[in-house]
Design a protein around this motif. Structure first.
Motif, PDB file in Angstrom:
ATOM      1  N   ILE A   6      14.785  -3.868 -14.950  1.00  0.00           N
ATOM      2  CA  ILE A   6      15.268  -4.481 -13.707  1.00  0.00           C
ATOM      3  C   ILE A   6      14.382  -4.008 -12.557  1.00  0.00           C
ATOM      4  CG2 ILE A   6      17.222  -4.852 -12.163  1.00  0.00           C
ATOM      5  CD1 ILE A   6      19.079  -4.159 -14.433  1.00  0.00           C
ATOM      6  N   GLY A   7      13.832  -4.988 -11.812  1.00  0.00           N
ATOM      7  CA  GLY A   7      12.875  -4.678 -10.759  1.00  0.00           C
ATOM      8  C   GLY A   7      11.492  -4.983 -11.298  1.00  0.00           C
ATOM      9  N   GLY A   9       8.456  -3.924  -9.810  1.00  0.00           N
ATOM     10  CA  GLY A   9       7.603  -3.186  -8.878  1.00  0.00           C
ATOM     11  C   GLY A   9       6.645  -2.276  -9.612  1.00  0.00           C
ATOM     12  N   LEU A  31      12.937  -8.418 -14.911  1.00  0.00           N
ATOM     13  CA  LEU A  31      13.695  -9.220 -13.952  1.00  0.00           C
ATOM     14  C   LEU A  31      13.379  -8.717 -12.549  1.00  0.00           C
ATOM     15  CD1 LEU A  31      17.131  -8.828 -15.802  1.00  0.00           C
ATOM     16  CD2 LEU A  31      15.519 -10.746 -16.020  1.00  0.00           C
ATOM     17  N   PRO A  42       1.344   0.462  -1.653  1.00  0.00           N
ATOM     18  CA  PRO A  42       0.591   1.217  -0.646  1.00  0.00           C
ATOM     19  C   PRO A  42      -0.444   0.369   0.097  1.00  0.00           C
ATOM     20  CG  PRO A  42       0.830   2.537  -2.602  1.00  0.00           C
ATOM     21  CD  PRO A  42       1.399   1.184  -2.934  1.00  0.00           C
ATOM     22  N   THR A  76      14.324 -13.534  -9.761  1.00  0.00           N
ATOM     23  CA  THR A  76      15.515 -13.382 -10.609  1.00  0.00           C
ATOM     24  C   THR A  76      16.192 -12.062 -10.295  1.00  0.00           C
ATOM     25  OG1 THR A  76      14.415 -14.614 -12.371  1.00  0.00           O
ATOM     26  CG2 THR A  76      16.333 -13.321 -12.999  1.00  0.00           C
ATOM     27  N   ARG A  77      17.364 -12.142  -9.734  1.00  0.00           N
ATOM     28  CA  ARG A  77      18.070 -10.933  -9.335  1.00  0.00           C
ATOM     29  C   ARG A  77      19.088 -10.532 -10.389  1.00  0.00           C
ATOM     30  NH1 ARG A  77      18.533  -7.732  -5.215  1.00  0.00           N
ATOM     31  NH2 ARG A  77      20.525  -6.667  -4.997  1.00  0.00           N
ATOM     32  N   GLY A 106      13.796   0.449  -7.264  1.00  0.00           N
ATOM     33  CA  GLY A 106      13.103   0.910  -6.055  1.00  0.00           C
ATOM     34  C   GLY A 106      14.035   1.162  -4.892  1.00  0.00           C
ATOM     35  N   ALA A 270      13.666   4.952 -13.181  1.00  0.00           N
ATOM     36  CA  ALA A 270      12.376   5.515 -12.765  1.00  0.00           C
ATOM     37  C   ALA A 270      12.014   5.018 -11.377  1.00  0.00           C
ATOM     38  CB  ALA A 270      11.281   5.104 -13.759  1.00  0.00           C
ATOM     39  N   ASP A 272      11.475   5.082  -7.120  1.00  0.00           N
ATOM     40  CA  ASP A 272      12.181   5.405  -5.870  1.00  0.00           C
ATOM     41  C   ASP A 272      13.697   5.546  -6.047  1.00  0.00           C
ATOM     42  OD1 ASP A 272       9.728   5.068  -4.653  1.00  0.00           O
ATOM     43  OD2 ASP A 272      10.430   3.645  -3.142  1.00  0.00           O
ATOM     44  N   VAL A 290       3.987   6.273  -5.427  1.00  0.00           N
ATOM     45  CA  VAL A 290       3.482   5.548  -6.589  1.00  0.00           C
ATOM     46  C   VAL A 290       3.236   6.466  -7.783  1.00  0.00           C
ATOM     47  CG1 VAL A 290       1.503   4.260  -7.452  1.00  0.00           C
ATOM     48  CG2 VAL A 290       2.602   3.589  -5.324  1.00  0.00           C
ATOM     49  N   PRO A 291       2.566   7.609  -7.604  1.00  0.00           N
ATOM     50  CA  PRO A 291       2.355   8.446  -8.794  1.00  0.00           C
ATOM     51  C   PRO A 291       3.669   8.841  -9.461  1.00  0.00           C
ATOM     52  CG  PRO A 291       1.303   9.430  -6.842  1.00  0.00           C
ATOM     53  CD  PRO A 291       1.888   8.125  -6.415  1.00  0.00           C
ATOM     54  N   ALA A 293       6.475   7.042  -9.471  1.00  0.00           N
ATOM     55  CA  ALA A 293       6.996   5.853 -10.163  1.00  0.00           C
ATOM     56  C   ALA A 293       6.219   5.615 -11.455  1.00  0.00           C
ATOM     57  CB  ALA A 293       6.908   4.625  -9.251  1.00  0.00           C
TER      58      ALA A 293
HETATM   59  C1  LIG Z   1       4.301  -0.181   3.210  1.00  0.00           C
HETATM   60  C2  LIG Z   1       4.399   0.884   2.172  1.00  0.00           C
HETATM   61  C3  LIG Z   1       3.371   1.807   2.030  1.00  0.00           C
HETATM   62  C4  LIG Z   1       3.431   2.796   1.058  1.00  0.00           C
HETATM   63  N1  LIG Z   1       2.388   3.662   0.931  1.00  0.00           N
HETATM   64  C5  LIG Z   1       2.388   4.567  -0.080  1.00  0.00           C
HETATM   65  C6  LIG Z   1       1.267   5.426  -0.303  1.00  0.00           C
HETATM   66  O1  LIG Z   1       0.281   5.405   0.420  1.00  0.00           O
HETATM   67  N2  LIG Z   1       1.302   6.260  -1.375  1.00  0.00           N
HETATM   68  C7  LIG Z   1       2.368   6.301  -2.218  1.00  0.00           C
HETATM   69  O2  LIG Z   1       2.345   7.052  -3.189  1.00  0.00           O
HETATM   70  N3  LIG Z   1       3.460   5.530  -2.018  1.00  0.00           N
HETATM   71  C8  LIG Z   1       3.499   4.653  -0.968  1.00  0.00           C
HETATM   72  N4  LIG Z   1       4.600   3.872  -0.768  1.00  0.00           N
HETATM   73  C9  LIG Z   1       5.768   4.043  -1.631  1.00  0.00           C
HETATM   74  C10 LIG Z   1       5.613   3.333  -2.954  1.00  0.00           C
HETATM   75  O3  LIG Z   1       5.198   2.012  -2.755  1.00  0.00           O
HETATM   76  C11 LIG Z   1       6.914   3.360  -3.722  1.00  0.00           C
HETATM   77  O4  LIG Z   1       7.267   4.701  -3.955  1.00  0.00           O
HETATM   78  C12 LIG Z   1       6.799   2.611  -5.053  1.00  0.00           C
HETATM   79  O5  LIG Z   1       6.562   1.248  -4.839  1.00  0.00           O
HETATM   80  C13 LIG Z   1       8.044   2.812  -5.878  1.00  0.00           C
HETATM   81  O6  LIG Z   1       7.986   2.035  -7.029  1.00  0.00           O
HETATM   82  P1  LIG Z   1       9.324   1.491  -7.698  1.00  0.00           P
HETATM   83  O7  LIG Z   1       8.916   0.744  -8.911  1.00  0.00           O
HETATM   84  O8  LIG Z   1      10.314   2.572  -7.802  1.00  0.00           O
HETATM   85  O9  LIG Z   1       9.934   0.479  -6.622  1.00  0.00           O
HETATM   86  P2  LIG Z   1       9.323  -0.842  -6.015  1.00  0.00           P
HETATM   87  O10 LIG Z   1       7.862  -0.880  -6.122  1.00  0.00           O
HETATM   88  O11 LIG Z   1       9.952  -0.974  -4.684  1.00  0.00           O
HETATM   89  O12 LIG Z   1       9.900  -1.983  -6.952  1.00  0.00           O
HETATM   90  C14 LIG Z   1      11.275  -2.275  -7.073  1.00  0.00           C
HETATM   91  C15 LIG Z   1      11.450  -3.764  -7.217  1.00  0.00           C
HETATM   92  O13 LIG Z   1      12.758  -4.032  -7.687  1.00  0.00           O
HETATM   93  C16 LIG Z   1      13.269  -5.160  -7.015  1.00  0.00           C
HETATM   94  N5  LIG Z   1      14.737  -5.177  -7.166  1.00  0.00           N
HETATM   95  C17 LIG Z   1      15.638  -4.372  -6.548  1.00  0.00           C
HETATM   96  N6  LIG Z   1      16.895  -4.675  -6.954  1.00  0.00           N
HETATM   97  C18 LIG Z   1      16.782  -5.677  -7.852  1.00  0.00           C
HETATM   98  C19 LIG Z   1      17.718  -6.421  -8.634  1.00  0.00           C
HETATM   99  N7  LIG Z   1      19.036  -6.171  -8.568  1.00  0.00           N
HETATM  100  N8  LIG Z   1      17.255  -7.396  -9.454  1.00  0.00           N
HETATM  101  C20 LIG Z   1      15.922  -7.658  -9.531  1.00  0.00           C
HETATM  102  N9  LIG Z   1      14.995  -6.988  -8.826  1.00  0.00           N
HETATM  103  C21 LIG Z   1      15.411  -6.007  -7.998  1.00  0.00           C
HETATM  104  C22 LIG Z   1      12.746  -4.947  -5.617  1.00  0.00           C
HETATM  105  O14 LIG Z   1      12.808  -6.123  -4.844  1.00  0.00           O
HETATM  106  C23 LIG Z   1      11.313  -4.513  -5.905  1.00  0.00           C
HETATM  107  O15 LIG Z   1      10.472  -5.609  -6.069  1.00  0.00           O
HETATM  108  C24 LIG Z   1       4.568   2.874   0.216  1.00  0.00           C
HETATM  109  C25 LIG Z   1       5.617   1.963   0.381  1.00  0.00           C
HETATM  110  C26 LIG Z   1       5.548   0.966   1.334  1.00  0.00           C
HETATM  111  C27 LIG Z   1       6.675  -0.008   1.475  1.00  0.00           C
END
Ligand SMILES: Cc1cc2nc3c(=O)[nH]c(=O)nc-3n(C[C@H](O)[C@H](O)[C@H](O)COP(=O)(O)OP(=O)(O)OC[C@H]3O[C@@H](n4cnc5c(N)ncnc54)[C@H](O)[C@@H]3O)c2cc1C
Ligand code: FES
Lengths: 401, 106
Positions: A6-7, A9, A31, A42, A76-77, A106, A270, A272, A290-291, A293
């Motif tokens: 789910i997600g 990202g 999804l 980033p 797709t949520r 995230g 996993a 955020d 990112v690292p 995640a």
């Molecule tokens: C502008 C910006 C700059 C950044 N710069 C840095 C940086 O320089 N260095 C660094 O290390 N980190 C940076 N970060 C942080 C980094 O991007 C995040 O820590 C990382 O993206 C986390 O990954 P993730 O997979 O946990 O979440 P995400 O990448 O946020 O992915 C989660 C996804 O799940 C989706 N989602 C949520 N709920 C649902 C649901 N119910 N159904 C379907 N989909 C869903 C969300 O819409 C999203 O697309 C930055 C973040 C932003 C916003």
């Protein structure tokens, strides 16, 4: 049955790749509620916003997912998880069974809920679509007010200032970057932005917005600041609702163990949204990087494939502002002593943080060698004579144990 | 498309088709070449995309830039032909490029 993520990202993309690398041939279904395949977040507030697209935004080409039998369902949520039936229900009611589930939802931008906050011209910066809207609204000469002096707000400020906008940063605390760094580093970055012409106002909380349809003024108590557009960067909220509604344990994030397993069987989390134990730091954390995640996603993939892999990494992060690259290892707040190496006035220095003589954090500005040194020498005792001399490589200062 | 071969530390070979205009790092992650973590997404901020370019090919990759030099300077596995492959764009001239992977990324 399939492995469901789910997600879509950073963590999701890496998990799918790592599952295939670990030899999984089961179907994988991702999804994601955004219209995009996984991309590098980033870059959004850095190169992409600045319009220098040297690095590719998408983590992997679209073809990767089709070639590797990864079903990518964008737009797709996921709405509900049933851990007993091992199913996920998506928008519209379709039910998908999982063998293993990864929650990689995230986080989302924290929304300001004050007078006028629903006016046009007020933006948040979390997704690619957010940035596309911001890019469309930015233009030289326009006045942009940035609410929140965190890394993202300051990265946007540097791009906007470089593009000839009139930039004001409002920070409610008594210094920018207050949540994430030391007073000295805050002062350095405040000075950097101010010297480039950005107005940085600390101790300035926003009380409301004014305008007709579109924002024209930002109100801070009695003061009013003109604005053609506003960008709000006041932190994020982890997307844990789906998990908590399913009865999965959450406490400042979805609680996971060192193998990224949640309290429900066959359910992992996993990125955020996950709160994990860090054995190196000796405490629980929820990180936004990112690292973190990507590494957690690798751990999830290995564990789903029956391999015994645990997550233990020193946190690191980076931020680009103007021509300065800040790279950080560990948490400066963990130190009891700090040593500056190099020359702040030349925008090339690092600050080392020691606890009981051992290295626990590095903030490196245009000093990637000290950043790499910090990653390699974390926890090592260093000889404090010579530490402030940038010409002596950190590795030559390690004291034998 | 340009053919690039990644040779793992243990000799295992991965031959991939890389798209011009992307980077050698992109080609590695799109094709699941193990050992290229590329955590920073190609911003030259992480040094987890280290490769050794085959000697004959090294000049064609354009040589290292300052940011790469600085971040690699502490790496004990650094060699003459080390590159961070996110900084190496894929071009027609690279048809047949061979790069080797270090045993560990920093
Ligand atoms: C502008 C910006 C700059 C950044 N710069 C840095 C940086 O320089 N260095 C660094 O290390 N980190 C940076 N970060 C942080 C980094 O991007 C995040 O820590 C990382 O993206 C986390 O990954 P993730 O997979 O946990 O979440 P995400 O990448 O946020 O992915 C989660 C996804 O799940 C989706 N989602 C949520 N709920 C649902 C649901 N119910 N159904 C379907 N989909 C869903 C969300 O819409 C999203 O697309 C930055 C973040 C932003 C916003
Ligand atoms: S991908 Fe991070 S330095 Fe190359």
């Amino acid at each position: 049955m399939a492995i469901v993520i789910i997600g879509a990202g950073q963590a999701a993309g890496q998990a799918a790749a790592s599952l295939r690398q670990e030899g999984s041939d089961e179907e994988i279904i991702i999804l994601g509620d955004e219209p995009h395949i996984p991309y590098s977040r980033p870059l959004l507030s850095k190169e992409y916003l600045a319009g220098h697209e040297s690095a590719r935004l998408y983590l992997r080409a679209e073809k990767f997912y089709t070639d590797k039998n990864v079903t990518m369902r964008t737009n797709t949520r996921a709405e509900k998880i049933d851990t007993a039936a091992k199913t996920v229900t998506i928008e519209g009611g379709e039910v998908i069974e999982y063998s293993n589930l990864l929650i990689a939802t995230g986080s989302r931008a924290r929304i300001l809920n004050i007078k006028g906050s629903d006016l046009g011209g007020i933006f948040y910066l979390r997704t690619l679509d957010d940035v596309d809207a911001i890019k469309d609204a930015m233009a030289p000469g326009k006045k942009v007010v940035i609410v929140g002096g965190g890394y993202i707000g300051l990265e946007v400020a540097s791009v906007a200032q470089t593009n000839g906008m009139d930039v004001t940063v409002l920070e409610a605390a008594d210094r920018i970057l207050q949540r994430v760094t030391t007073p000295e580093m805050s002062a350095f970055y405040d000075n950097l932005h101010t010297s480039r012409g950005v107005k940085v106002l600390t101790n300035t909380g926003v009380s409301g917005f004014e305008g007709e349809g579109t924002v024209t003024h930002v109100c801070c108590g009695d003061a009013s600041i003109e604005a053609d557009m506003v960008i709000v960067g006041i932190g994020i909220i982890a997307n844990t609702e789906l998990a908590s509604e399913a009865g999965i344990e959450c406490d400042n994030g979805i609680t996971v163990d060192e193998r990224c397993r949640t309290s429900a069987e066959h359910v992992y989390a996993a990125g955020d949204c996950a709160n994990h134990p860090n054995p190196i730091l000796g405490r629980r954390l929820r990180l936004e990087s990112v690292p973190n995640a990507a590494d957690q996603a690798r751990v999830v993939a290995a564990n789903i494939m029956g391999k015994d892999k645990t997550y233990a990494a020193v946190p690191w992060f980076w931020s680009d502002q103007y021509d300065l690259k800040l790279q950080m290892v560990g948490f400066s707040a963990d130190g009891d002593t700090q040593v500056v190496r190099g020359d702040k006035s030349e925008n090339k220095f690092s600050v080392l943080y020691l606890k009981d003589g051992a290295l626990v954090a590095v903030d490196a500005v245009n000093c990637p060698a000290d950043f790499m040194g910090g990653k390699a020498l974390y926890g090592k005792k260093l000889n404090q004579d010579g530490l402030s001399n940038p010409d002596i490589p950190l590795k030559d200062l390690v004291l034998s144990e | 498309m340009t053919k690039i071969t990644f040779v793992k530390h243990d000799g295992e070979k991965f031959e991939v088709d890389a798209e011009n205009g992307t980077s050698v790092m992109n080609a590695a992650v799109d094709n699941l070449v193990p050992g290229i973590d590329a955590d920073c997404g190609g911003e030259c901020a992480c040094a987890t995309c280290h490769v050794y370019v085959d000697e004959t090919w090294f000049p064609k990759t354009g040589g290292t830039n300052d940011a790469e030099e600085a971040i690699m300077s502490l790496n004990p596995d650094r060699q003459e032909t080390s590159r961070l492959c996110c900084q190496v764009p894929v071009t027609d001239e690279m048809e047949g490029l061979v790069v080797r992977l270090p045993e560990f990324q920093f």
